[in-house]
Design a protein around this motif. Structure first.
Motif, mmCIF file in Angstrom:
data_model
loop_
_atom_site.group_PDB
_atom_site.id
_atom_site.type_symbol
_atom_site.label_atom_id
_atom_site.label_comp_id
_atom_site.label_asym_id
_atom_site.label_seq_id
_atom_site.Cartn_x
_atom_site.Cartn_y
_atom_site.Cartn_z
ATOM 1 N N ARG A 93 0.842 -1.197 0.000
ATOM 2 C CA ARG A 93 0.000 0.000 0.000
ATOM 3 C C ARG A 93 0.880 1.251 0.000
ATOM 4 O O ARG A 93 0.667 2.182 -0.772
ATOM 5 N N ARG A 96 2.545 1.775 -3.371
ATOM 6 C CA ARG A 96 1.581 2.279 -4.351
ATOM 7 C C ARG A 96 1.393 3.779 -4.210
ATOM 8 O O ARG A 96 1.377 4.508 -5.200
ATOM 9 N N GLU A 97 1.292 4.231 -2.952
ATOM 10 C CA GLU A 97 1.132 5.662 -2.701
ATOM 11 C C GLU A 97 2.322 6.455 -3.209
ATOM 12 O O GLU A 97 2.155 7.477 -3.874
ATOM 13 N N ARG A 101 2.152 9.259 -6.049
ATOM 14 C CA ARG A 101 2.397 10.652 -5.661
ATOM 15 C C ARG A 101 3.576 11.242 -6.429
ATOM 16 O O ARG A 101 3.558 12.417 -6.789
#
Ligand code: SF4
Lengths: 468, 186
Positions: A93, A96-97, A101
């Motif tokens: 997770r 992925r961020e 970003r």
């Protein structure tokens, strides 16, 4: 990484059959590491160093909550973003961020066993990110699509010839190009990657709680580059990697280097405190992910928790006569060799890894090599004992061993049966009829009963001795 | 519950019954009176080239190394007097020159701060490091005791970049500099 530790005996046999070059390459490389370690251990008061290191690690592990909170606080003060992850899900997770970003298209990775556990590469690839392993050995096996075969030398199972063929096919180098030329090609490709990647990924050898320092060891310089050039650095750190004080590095860095490669210190050590400060070169953003992935369960295990002292130096692999035969692949998980045999059952669950504790001669070489004195042979027996208790050993094996015990426990029964074995017109190849012997017999000559019983021979010898 | 709380709770539960191990004292080392000899010897054993030189000698060596080179990349701490060549970006420079924070005799290492830079220490194929004589520590332990306030990144370099990953043959200059020069300034 999906574990295949259950298939160890089959995979080991298959590898020995199908890739005989592995045994030669691994034996040569491990003996070389082992000689270097012995020389490097000979220069110091090794017993005192190992004992001190063991005590520091035991202290950290028995105060782990305290040191984790201390480290977290210091890291935050240094401007690092700290995350906690139970396992792959949370790690993924976060990645992925970061990828979304910062619009990451390309990532450079420093060798890290924990990222193998978490499956970082497949995740990034699924997000459309190009991932470059930047450790030369790790890059070779990435090109081949293989997992690492050794904690420290991931490609030690490959011969020069195999690497020449790989580069010939991939980059059009001459089929007999010398190692320098091959390294130049890799250097060119990876230099380009360092200069264009938006994300650098690493593990950590140590995390110093008092100062919030990540310590990373290497010989090539790729870790320094991966953690310096991209604008974002993400470090995955197992929660067992903590050290209390900065000065403890003065013991652990040289001791790990001596155990791993026989060096007084690795060529490059990076001590990272956080993102670049005003006017400095370096990453703008640094993330540290503190990962459990089975470690707290091991910590709670009163008989097995000592494996958490492990520094991942690989010395026990190099010392192990069993590991030398096949390298790491048949073990079927990230950690192979003696440490894998006692760590993997704890991380994966015994049911997934029960054959591994049997992959040992119990010679004790691993324990003697280990810089933090992990009692590996004792832990092997603990896991074997549990495998039997939990009924994980195959039923026929348990039945056969039970029957064997009954026969051996009764002299009359033993005599009767051994006489029968000799007297009966038995086929040459006994093991065809006795499944319990099949595994043993693979790779050995056929079993035959001795023409005369031992107790008769013994009587004769005693009489001869008396008479002569 | 978030991962942090769960992990810490499991650790506390696991440790509740466990006897606590004491943290051992830091060791006391017998220190060599002058660590310089040991430092230069260890550098050589690590495959680096070390010299003890005064300002003049250092400049002469630098000029010698710079012969025929178009330029060099410099660390921020390198004094004006030690910049004989035009400055090039580290990506292109054939030579990097750095100013070390300290050096360690026991391991033959120079410590390079991110305050001095990073690229000049890593990208050029040859790296020259300048370090003042008073900054050579006998042991790592002493160096760390004196440097609790660390820069954002500190690199300990103990020789040229190397790898034996290709068929166990040692290759130099794999990613970082293939040659390391260290000048101890008197
Ligand atoms: S168990 Fe000991 S020898 Fe094996 S990798 Fe871990 S620290 Fe090194």
């Amino acid at each position: 990484m999906r574990a295949k530790a259950k298939r160890y005996p089959k995979e080991a046999a298959r590898l020995l059959r199908e890739r005989p070059s592995v045994r030669e390459a691994v034996t040569g490389a491990t003996l070389h590491f082992e000689r270097n370690r012995l020389r490097a251990y000979g220069e110091i008061d090794t017993e005192a160093w190992r004992e001190r290191a063991r005590r520091v690690k035991d202290h950290v592990l028995t105060h782990l909550d305290h040191y984790l909170e201390l480290a977290e606080g210091r890291l935050r003060e240094n401007g690092v973003q700290v995350h906690w992850a139970e396992g792959p899900e949370e790690a993924h997770r976060l990645l992925r961020e970061v990828v979304a970003r910062h619009g990451v298209r390309r990532a450079v990775k420093a060798k890290s066993m924990l990222t193998e556990e978490l499956g970082v590469n497949p995740l990034l690839e699924s997000l459309g990110v190009e991932v470059y392993e930047t450790d030369l050995g790790e890059y070779l096996i990435q090109l081949l699509g293989e997992p690492p075969s050794h904690i420290v030398g991931p490609a030690i199972h490959l011969t020069l010839k195999e690497i020449q063929e790989l580069f010939h096919g991939r980059f059009g180098t001459p089929p007999d190009a010398p190692p320098e030329a091959l390294a130049q090609v890799a250097r060119r490709v990876l230099r380009e990657a360092f200069l264009t990647a938006e994300l650098g990924i690493s593990g950590a050898n140590f995390l110093v709680a008092e100062t919030g320092t990540l310590a990373l060891m290497e010989n090539e310089g790729n870790i320094r580059l991966s953690t310096s050039l991209p604008k974002v650095h993400v470090a995955f750190v197992g929660i067992e990697k903590l050290l209390p004080r900065l000065q403890d590095l003065a013991l652990f860095l040289p001791l790990t280097a001596r155990a791993a490669t026989g060096q007084r210190l690795s060529t490059f050590v990076s001590l990272l405190q956080g993102p670049a400060r005003e006017g400095e070169e370096g990453p703008e953003e640094v993330h540290v992910v503190l990962v459990d992935h089975g470690r707290t369960a091991l910590l709670a295990d009163p008989e097995a928790w000592e494996v958490l002292r492990c520094l991942r130096c690989g010395a026990c692999l190099n010392a192990c006569p069993v590991y030398r035969q096949t390298g790491g692949h048949p073990y079927g998980y990230v950690y192979s060799g003696p440490i894998g045999a006692v760590l993997d059952p704890g991380l994966l669950g015994l049911e997934e890894a029960y054959p591994l504790p049997y992959a040992s001669t119990l010679c004790g070489a691993c324990q003697e090599a280990c810089p933090v004195k992990i009692p590996i042979p004792r832990l092997l027996l603990t896991w074997r004992h549990r495998a039997v208790e939990e009924g994980l050993a195959p039923a026929w094996e348990r039945g056969a061993i039970g029957a064997f015990a009954r026969v051996m426990g009764s002299p009359a029964l033993y005599r009767l049966l051994s006489k029968a074995l000799r007297g009966l017109p038995l086929p040459q190849e006994l093991q065809v009829y006795l499944p319990v012997l099949k595994a043993w017999a693979e790779g050995r000559g056929p079993l035959r009963p001795s023409p005369r019983p031992f107790h008769e021979l013994w009587k004769e010898i005693k009489e001869e001795a008396r008479g002569g | 519950m978030e991962a942090r709380a769960r992990i810490l709770a499991r650790i506390r539960k696991a440790l509740k019954e466990r006897p606590k191990a004491l943290l051992p004292e830091l060791p006391h080392h017998a220190l060599p009176a002058d660590p310089l000899d040991l430092f230069l010897r260890r550098l050589a054993e690590n495959g680096a080239e070390g010299r003890l030189l005064d300002q003049e000698g250092a400049l002469a060596l630098l000029r010698e190394l710079a012969q025929g080179l178009p330029g060099a990349a410099y660390g921020r701490g390198v004094p004006e007097g030690f910049r004989p060549l035009p400055e090039l970006p580290p990506e292109e420079a054939p030579l990097g020159v750095s100013w070390a924070l300290f050096a360690v005799a026991e391991t033959g290492s120079v410590a390079l701060s991110s305050e001095d830079g990073r690229k000049a220490q890593l990208l050029p194929p040859t790296h020259l490091v300048l370090v003042e004589r008073e900054r050579v520590y006998p042991t790592l332990l002493e160096a760390f005791q004196d440097h609790k306030a660390l820069p954002s990144a500190l690199g300990l370099h103990s020789g040229p970049s190397k790898s034996a990953d290709i068929g166990q043959v040692m290759v130099k200059g794999v990613h970082g500099p293939g040659r390391l020069w260290v000048v101890v300034l008197t």
